[in-house]
Motif scaffolding. Structure first.
Motif, PDB file in Angstrom:
ATOM      1  N   ALA A 120       0.834  -1.203   0.000  1.00 18.06           N
ATOM      2  CA  ALA A 120       0.000   0.000   0.000  1.00 18.06           C
ATOM      3  C   ALA A 120       0.871   1.255   0.000  1.00 18.06           C
ATOM      4  CB  ALA A 120      -0.924  -0.009   1.216  1.00 18.06           C
ATOM      5  N   GLY A 121       1.975   1.223   0.765  1.00 16.52           N
ATOM      6  CA  GLY A 121       2.896   2.359   0.738  1.00 16.52           C
ATOM      7  C   GLY A 121       3.502   2.565  -0.644  1.00 16.52           C
ATOM      8  N   MET A 122       3.882   1.469  -1.291  1.00 14.57           N
ATOM      9  CA  MET A 122       4.412   1.567  -2.650  1.00 14.57           C
ATOM     10  C   MET A 122       3.357   2.116  -3.610  1.00 14.57           C
ATOM     11  SD  MET A 122       6.544  -1.983  -3.048  1.00 14.57           S
ATOM     12  CE  MET A 122       7.967  -2.355  -2.030  1.00 14.57           C
ATOM     13  N   ALA A 123       2.147   1.581  -3.512  1.00 12.72           N
ATOM     14  CA  ALA A 123       1.074   2.026  -4.408  1.00 12.72           C
ATOM     15  C   ALA A 123       0.757   3.497  -4.204  1.00 12.72           C
ATOM     16  CB  ALA A 123      -0.178   1.169  -4.174  1.00 12.72           C
ATOM     17  N   LEU A 124       0.765   3.945  -2.953  1.00 13.22           N
ATOM     18  CA  LEU A 124       0.482   5.355  -2.679  1.00 13.22           C
ATOM     19  C   LEU A 124       1.567   6.242  -3.281  1.00 13.22           C
ATOM     20  CD1 LEU A 124      -1.476   7.240  -1.194  1.00 13.22           C
ATOM     21  CD2 LEU A 124      -0.036   6.995   0.829  1.00 13.22           C
ATOM     22  N   ARG A 125       2.818   5.836  -3.134  1.00 14.56           N
ATOM     23  CA  ARG A 125       3.939   6.629  -3.669  1.00 14.56           C
ATOM     24  C   ARG A 125       3.888   6.692  -5.196  1.00 14.56           C
ATOM     25  NH1 ARG A 125       9.190   7.996  -1.873  1.00 14.56           N
ATOM     26  NH2 ARG A 125      10.055   9.362  -3.454  1.00 14.56           N
ATOM     27  N   LEU A 126       3.564   5.579  -5.838  1.00 17.09           N
ATOM     28  CA  LEU A 126       3.579   5.524  -7.297  1.00 17.09           C
ATOM     29  C   LEU A 126       2.316   6.079  -7.936  1.00 17.09           C
ATOM     30  CD1 LEU A 126       5.102   1.935  -7.735  1.00 17.09           C
ATOM     31  CD2 LEU A 126       6.281   4.128  -8.042  1.00 17.09           C
ATOM     32  N   SER A 127       1.259   6.292  -7.129  1.00 19.10           N
ATOM     33  CA  SER A 127      -0.028   6.691  -7.695  1.00 19.10           C
ATOM     34  C   SER A 127      -0.426   8.119  -7.382  1.00 19.10           C
ATOM     35  CB  SER A 127      -1.145   5.756  -7.167  1.00 19.10           C
ATOM     36  OG  SER A 127      -0.861   4.406  -7.438  1.00 19.10           O
ATOM     37  N   TRP A 128       0.100   8.701  -6.301  1.00 21.34           N
ATOM     38  CA  TRP A 128      -0.434   9.974  -5.822  1.00 21.34           C
ATOM     39  C   TRP A 128      -0.268  11.099  -6.838  1.00 21.34           C
ATOM     40  CZ3 TRP A 128      -3.786  11.221  -2.339  1.00 21.34           C
ATOM     41  CH2 TRP A 128      -3.890  12.549  -1.913  1.00 21.34           C
ATOM     42  N   ARG A 129       0.932  11.291  -7.359  1.00 20.55           N
ATOM     43  CA  ARG A 129       1.142  12.382  -8.312  1.00 20.55           C
ATOM     44  C   ARG A 129       0.432  12.126  -9.630  1.00 20.55           C
ATOM     45  NH1 ARG A 129       7.430  14.488  -7.729  1.00 20.55           N
ATOM     46  NH2 ARG A 129       7.248  15.223  -5.576  1.00 20.55           N
ATOM     47  N   ARG A 130       0.331  10.884 -10.034  1.00 20.09           N
ATOM     48  CA  ARG A 130      -0.358  10.561 -11.286  1.00 20.09           C
ATOM     49  C   ARG A 130      -1.857  10.814 -11.164  1.00 20.09           C
ATOM     50  NH1 ARG A 130       0.047   5.383 -14.035  1.00 20.09           N
ATOM     51  NH2 ARG A 130       0.025   6.695 -15.878  1.00 20.09           N
ATOM     52  N   ALA A 131      -2.358  10.780  -9.946  1.00 18.60           N
ATOM     53  CA  ALA A 131      -3.802  10.855  -9.756  1.00 18.60           C
ATOM     54  C   ALA A 131      -4.370  12.217 -10.137  1.00 18.60           C
ATOM     55  CB  ALA A 131      -4.144  10.533  -8.299  1.00 18.60           C
ATOM     56  N   GLY A 132      -3.670  13.285  -9.806  1.00 24.88           N
ATOM     57  CA  GLY A 132      -4.231  14.602 -10.058  1.00 24.88           C
ATOM     58  C   GLY A 132      -5.223  14.986  -8.968  1.00 24.88           C
ATOM     59  N   VAL A 133      -5.694  16.215  -9.020  1.00 27.49           N
ATOM     60  CA  VAL A 133      -6.515  16.760  -7.936  1.00 27.49           C
ATOM     61  C   VAL A 133      -7.841  16.035  -7.810  1.00 27.49           C
ATOM     62  CG1 VAL A 133      -7.712  18.834  -7.153  1.00 27.49           C
ATOM     63  CG2 VAL A 133      -5.434  19.021  -8.140  1.00 27.49           C
ATOM     64  N   VAL A 134      -8.496  15.721  -8.915  1.00 25.47           N
ATOM     65  CA  VAL A 134      -9.833  15.121  -8.854  1.00 25.47           C
ATOM     66  C   VAL A 134      -9.782  13.734  -8.222  1.00 25.47           C
ATOM     67  CG1 VAL A 134     -11.785  14.316 -10.220  1.00 25.47           C
ATOM     68  CG2 VAL A 134     -10.656  16.457 -10.819  1.00 25.47           C
ATOM     69  N   VAL A 135      -8.854  12.901  -8.682  1.00 32.46           N
ATOM     70  CA  VAL A 135      -8.756  11.545  -8.130  1.00 32.46           C
ATOM     71  C   VAL A 135      -8.257  11.583  -6.688  1.00 32.46           C
ATOM     72  CG1 VAL A 135      -7.704   9.270  -8.431  1.00 32.46           C
ATOM     73  CG2 VAL A 135      -8.402  10.585 -10.419  1.00 32.46           C
ATOM     74  N   GLN A 136      -7.339  12.498  -6.382  1.00 28.99           N
ATOM     75  CA  GLN A 136      -6.895  12.652  -4.994  1.00 28.99           C
ATOM     76  C   GLN A 136      -8.064  13.027  -4.092  1.00 28.99           C
ATOM     77  OE1 GLN A 136      -3.716  15.522  -4.928  1.00 28.99           O
ATOM     78  NE2 GLN A 136      -2.312  14.229  -6.102  1.00 28.99           N
ATOM     79  N   ALA A 137      -8.896  13.961  -4.544  1.00 24.40           N
ATOM     80  CA  ALA A 137     -10.055  14.368  -3.751  1.00 24.40           C
ATOM     81  C   ALA A 137     -11.027  13.199  -3.572  1.00 24.40           C
ATOM     82  CB  ALA A 137     -10.761  15.549  -4.412  1.00 24.40           C
ATOM     83  N   PHE A 138     -11.221  12.411  -4.621  1.00 27.00           N
ATOM     84  CA  PHE A 138     -12.111  11.253  -4.532  1.00 27.00           C
ATOM     85  C   PHE A 138     -11.566  10.245  -3.525  1.00 27.00           C
ATOM     86  CE2 PHE A 138     -13.707   7.119  -5.960  1.00 27.00           C
ATOM     87  CZ  PHE A 138     -15.064   7.387  -6.056  1.00 27.00           C
ATOM     88  N   PHE A 139     -10.251  10.014  -3.559  1.00 28.29           N
ATOM     89  CA  PHE A 139      -9.620   9.072  -2.628  1.00 28.29           C
ATOM     90  C   PHE A 139      -9.748   9.553  -1.187  1.00 28.29           C
ATOM     91  CE2 PHE A 139      -5.644   8.164  -0.273  1.00 28.29           C
ATOM     92  CZ  PHE A 139      -5.761   6.788  -0.166  1.00 28.29           C
ATOM     93  N   LEU A 140      -9.360  10.808  -0.939  1.00 27.63           N
ATOM     94  CA  LEU A 140      -9.449  11.342   0.413  1.00 27.63           C
ATOM     95  C   LEU A 140     -10.892  11.463   0.876  1.00 27.63           C
ATOM     96  CD1 LEU A 140      -6.717  14.150   0.276  1.00 27.63           C
ATOM     97  CD2 LEU A 140      -6.543  11.896   1.333  1.00 27.63           C
ATOM     98  N   GLY A 141     -11.795  11.731  -0.058  1.00 25.53           N
ATOM     99  CA  GLY A 141     -13.208  11.838   0.291  1.00 25.53           C
ATOM    100  C   GLY A 141     -13.827  10.525   0.722  1.00 25.53           C
ATOM    101  N   HIS A 142     -13.165   9.419   0.427  1.00 27.47           N
ATOM    102  CA  HIS A 142     -13.635   8.114   0.898  1.00 27.47           C
ATOM    103  C   HIS A 142     -12.852   7.633   2.121  1.00 27.47           C
ATOM    104  CE1 HIS A 142     -15.742   8.048  -2.934  1.00 27.47           C
ATOM    105  NE2 HIS A 142     -16.395   6.978  -2.538  1.00 27.47           N
ATOM    106  N   VAL A 143     -11.531   7.805   2.100  1.00 26.52           N
ATOM    107  CA  VAL A 143     -10.699   7.274   3.186  1.00 26.52           C
ATOM    108  C   VAL A 143     -10.870   8.067   4.471  1.00 26.52           C
ATOM    109  CG1 VAL A 143      -8.325   6.895   3.936  1.00 26.52           C
ATOM    110  CG2 VAL A 143      -9.024   6.230   1.637  1.00 26.52           C
ATOM    111  N   LEU A 144     -10.873   9.400   4.376  1.00 29.46           N
ATOM    112  CA  LEU A 144     -10.945  10.210   5.597  1.00 29.46           C
ATOM    113  C   LEU A 144     -12.288  10.073   6.316  1.00 29.46           C
ATOM    114  CD1 LEU A 144      -9.014  13.429   4.510  1.00 29.46           C
ATOM    115  CD2 LEU A 144      -8.164  11.372   5.649  1.00 29.46           C
ATOM    116  N   PRO A 145     -13.438  10.106   5.622  1.00 26.22           N
ATOM    117  CA  PRO A 145     -14.692   9.832   6.333  1.00 26.22           C
ATOM    118  C   PRO A 145     -14.737   8.419   6.932  1.00 26.22           C
ATOM    119  CG  PRO A 145     -15.152  10.950   4.278  1.00 26.22           C
ATOM    120  CD  PRO A 145     -13.698  10.594   4.251  1.00 26.22           C
ATOM    121  N   MET A 146     -14.117   7.450   6.252  1.00 26.59           N
ATOM    122  CA  MET A 146     -14.050   6.105   6.820  1.00 26.59           C
ATOM    123  C   MET A 146     -13.286   6.122   8.137  1.00 26.59           C
ATOM    124  SD  MET A 146     -12.235   2.719   5.164  1.00 26.59           S
ATOM    125  CE  MET A 146     -10.608   3.497   5.212  1.00 26.59           C
TER     126      MET A 146
END
Length: 211
Positions: A120-146
């Protein structure tokens, strides 16, 4: 002329090395038992340490020796969606109280937990910058409320949700999860605002305008 051994190659070397060192430290029986003695330390310190180790280890795949593997990985991880989905699912499963209990008594579950968090740490490092603002917001919008929901459950539960940990430790972890989720959201919004401000400043022409 740029020196052949500049800061960037050194950074690519020391981050994977630090990841290996941190992983070895976390695997040492005294450290592992100490970090799992408390529910708060188990989830906040050990989980975070494994994610950090995975992120540092992922920096080792940026070299030319991994170019083919990295290209295939990027093809399967368009906009970082697959990687961030894996991170979200991993965290959701590992927040289940039964998993925490099983990891303490079953070495197979403990090993799977370590591997899952490293990946998961590897995936986060390799995916975060590629995600862009919209996908980052979608990810945080699910993980943080959880995290807030789990934290509220830990605080309000009238009995222990984990057999191995005390009720007051459980409530402390619940409060910490709620505060951490709010802090992460605030820091991400602050970073986004600063980034937008820097972009706007760079786009503004400087110097006197032509007559």
């Amino acid at each position: 002329m740029t020196p052949p051994h500049g800061d960037q190659p050194l950074r690519k070397t020391w981050q994977p090395f630090l990841g290996c060192v941190l992983l070895v430290v976390l695997l040492l029986p005294p450290v592992r038992h100490a970090s799992e003695a408390s529910m708060t330390a188990h989830m906040l310190l050990q989980y975070s340490g494994l994610l950090l180790a995975g992120g540092w280890l992922a920096h080792g795949v940026v070299g030319p020796a991994f170019s083919g593997w990295r290209r295939r990985l990027h093809d399967c991880n368009e906009l970082g969606v697959a990687g961030l989905l894996y991170v979200a699912l991993t965290l959701a499963v590992l927040m289940v109280p039964r998993v925490l209990d099983l990891a303490l008594v079953d070495l197979r579950i403990e090993g799977l937990k370590f591997v899952a968090l490293l990946m998961a740490g590897m995936a986060l490092r390799l995916s975060w910058r590629r995600a862009g603002v919209v996908v980052q917001a979608f990810f945080l919008g699910h993980v943080l409320p959880m995290m807030v929901v789990v934290g509220t459950l830990y605080q309000d539960a009238p009995a222990r949700v984990c057999n191995a940990y005390r009720l007051d430790d459980q409530q402390t972890l619940g409060m910490a999860l709620c505060w951490i989720s709010g802090a992460v959201a605030a820091l991400w919004l602050l970073h986004l605002g600063l980034q937008r401000r820097a972009t706007a400043r760079d786009a503004t022409p400087s110097g006197p305008s032509p007559a």
